[in-house]
Design a protein around this motif. Structure first.
Motif, PDB file in Angstrom:
ATOM      1  N   UNK A  18       0.840  -1.201   0.000  1.00  7.92           N
ATOM      2  CA  UNK A  18       0.000   0.000   0.000  1.00  7.92           C
ATOM      3  C   UNK A  18       0.871   1.246   0.000  1.00  7.92           C
ATOM      4  N   UNK A  19       0.312   2.329  -0.543  1.00 10.47           N
ATOM      5  CA  UNK A  19       0.971   3.625  -0.476  1.00 10.47           C
ATOM      6  C   UNK A  19      -0.104   4.710  -0.456  1.00 10.47           C
ATOM      7  N   UNK A  20       0.294   5.903  -0.024  1.00 13.75           N
ATOM      8  CA  UNK A  20      -0.656   7.005   0.014  1.00 13.75           C
ATOM      9  C   UNK A  20      -1.368   7.133   1.345  1.00 13.75           C
ATOM     10  N   UNK A  21      -2.599   7.644   1.302  1.00 16.39           N
ATOM     11  CA  UNK A  21      -3.368   7.963   2.514  1.00 16.39           C
ATOM     12  C   UNK A  21      -4.068   6.719   3.040  1.00 16.39           C
ATOM     13  N   UNK A  22      -3.751   6.321   4.262  1.00 18.71           N
ATOM     14  CA  UNK A  22      -4.350   5.109   4.819  1.00 18.71           C
ATOM     15  C   UNK A  22      -5.852   5.230   4.983  1.00 18.71           C
ATOM     16  N   UNK A  23      -6.363   6.455   5.145  1.00 16.46           N
ATOM     17  CA  UNK A  23      -7.802   6.664   5.283  1.00 16.46           C
ATOM     18  C   UNK A  23      -8.415   7.168   3.972  1.00 16.46           C
ATOM     19  N   UNK A  24      -7.676   7.035   2.871  1.00 19.08           N
ATOM     20  CA  UNK A  24      -8.149   7.523   1.587  1.00 19.08           C
ATOM     21  C   UNK A  24      -9.043   6.527   0.858  1.00 19.08           C
ATOM     22  N   UNK A  51      -6.140  12.051  -1.846  1.00 14.10           N
ATOM     23  CA  UNK A  51      -6.933  11.249  -0.923  1.00 14.10           C
ATOM     24  C   UNK A  51      -7.064   9.804  -1.367  1.00 14.10           C
ATOM     25  N   UNK A  52      -5.943   9.232  -1.857  1.00 12.76           N
ATOM     26  CA  UNK A  52      -5.938   7.883  -2.432  1.00 12.76           C
ATOM     27  C   UNK A  52      -5.137   6.921  -1.557  1.00 12.76           C
ATOM     28  N   UNK A  53      -5.719   5.793  -1.270  1.00 14.51           N
ATOM     29  CA  UNK A  53      -5.020   4.657  -0.645  1.00 14.51           C
ATOM     30  C   UNK A  53      -4.758   3.661  -1.772  1.00 14.51           C
ATOM     31  N   UNK A  86      -8.340  -9.130   3.234  1.00  8.79           N
ATOM     32  CA  UNK A  86      -7.237  -9.044   4.177  1.00  8.79           C
ATOM     33  C   UNK A  86      -7.097  -7.624   4.734  1.00  8.79           C
ATOM     34  N   UNK A  87      -7.461  -6.640   3.918  1.00 12.93           N
ATOM     35  CA  UNK A  87      -7.375  -5.238   4.323  1.00 12.93           C
ATOM     36  C   UNK A  87      -8.664  -4.730   4.971  1.00 12.93           C
ATOM     37  N   UNK A  88      -9.691  -5.571   4.997  1.00  8.16           N
ATOM     38  CA  UNK A  88     -10.967  -5.165   5.573  1.00  8.16           C
ATOM     39  C   UNK A  88     -11.731  -4.168   4.724  1.00  8.16           C
TER      40      UNK A  88
END
Length: 293
Positions: A18-24, A51-53, A86-88
């Motif tokens: 993953x990269x970027x905003x965890x809440x995106x 605002x991208x995860x 896996x990431x919910x």
């Protein structure tokens, strides 16, 4: 960047990061052929601003993901669902670049309750599309996708040799491409940072052997395993007008068969232009999906 391994229902390992905003807004970026999760992507600061995860993973046989012999394009949907679980993540968007394009459409068609929007950049059309499939295509891709079905063993051996050369010297694939790609693409790959990104993703792609490349090509040449009419989400279809890796006729055909597609064929750019347009596409993917009927 750290990666995560997850197991599929049949015990295969999938590697993602993953990269970027965890809440995106969660977006799966599906890499090209050959490629890996390390493929070119916007910098972290751009992803935070949008605002991208961003989630990338190695398709089976590439990088750190186990091979799935005989896989179809459609099988991608179950793998993406495994990572999303896996990431919910209940809902997410997808974008596929080049060989990842058909796989993004598979996710949209087969995960309709989870995929809210999709985008395909410089994507192939199905092998049976009613177009001049090879018109304007560079010779190496004509060989890769035009070998008759009864001679697939020859194709597999050719890909194995190419993959072995790439594994031993990853820059060799970039050097080979430079001899064939259109002028706008040669301009993109003059950038030293882009060269480094491409060489890194090719090296990672071939780390475990040739089978990701082989299986990707074979899957794209056969029935994809889902109907395009089943892709009911909004879809952005983007293509560079000068593309000779995958000619623009492929994008026009796809857009004409997707119920809610918006097509852009951009002049003055080609195949690698998909990397430059990606931030704009991600911004579109982050928008709330309209209700379509």
């Amino acid at each position: 960047m750290a990666f995560t391994d997850v197991r599929t229902g049949d015990g295969r390992r999938l590697r993602y990061e993953e990269s970027g905003a965890r809440d995106g807004v969660p977006v799966f970026l599906l890499h090209g052929t050959p490629g890996s999760r390390l493929g070119p992507k916007p910098r972290a600061g751009v992803l935070y601003r949008l605002g991208i995860r961003l989630i990338t993973y190695d398709r089976p046989g590439f990088g750190g993901s186990d091979r799935h012999q005989g896989r179809r394009v459609a099988d991608c949907a179950a793998d993406v669902a495994t990572i999303a679980d896996d990431l919910g993540l209940d809902r997410f968007t997808v974008v596929g670049r080049s060989g990842g394009g058909p796989h993004a459409l598979a996710c949209a068609a087969l995960l309709p309750e989870r995929v809210t929007r999709a985008a395909v950049l410089v994507s192939l059309a199905p092998h049976d599309a009613e177009i001049d499939w090879f018109g304007g295509m560079m010779p190496s891709n004509v060989q890769e996708f035009g070998t008759p079905a009864q001679e697939e063993s020859r194709l597999v051996e050719s890909l194995r040799l190419q993959a072995d050369r790439t594994r031993r010297r990853p820059v060799s694939l970039l050097e080979s491409l430079r001899r064939e790609i259109a002028a706008p693409d040669r301009q993109v790959v003059r950038d030293l940072n882009m060269q480094q990104l491409l060489v890194e993703t090719y090296a990672e792609a071939m780390r475990g052997g040739p089978y990701g490349w082989i299986d990707d090509v074979l899957a794209s040449r056969r029935d994809w395993g889902f109907p395009l009419s089943g892709v009911l989400q909004p879809v952005r279809v983007w293509h560079g007008a000068e593309d000779n890796c995958v000619p623009p006729a492929h994008a026009r055909w796809l857009a004409g068969r997707l119920p809610h597609a918006e097509l852009t064929v951009q002049t003055g750019t080609a195949h690698f232009g998909a990397m430059e347009i990606l931030p704009e596409i991600l911004s579109w993917l982050a928008q709330p999906a309209a209700v379509l009927v």
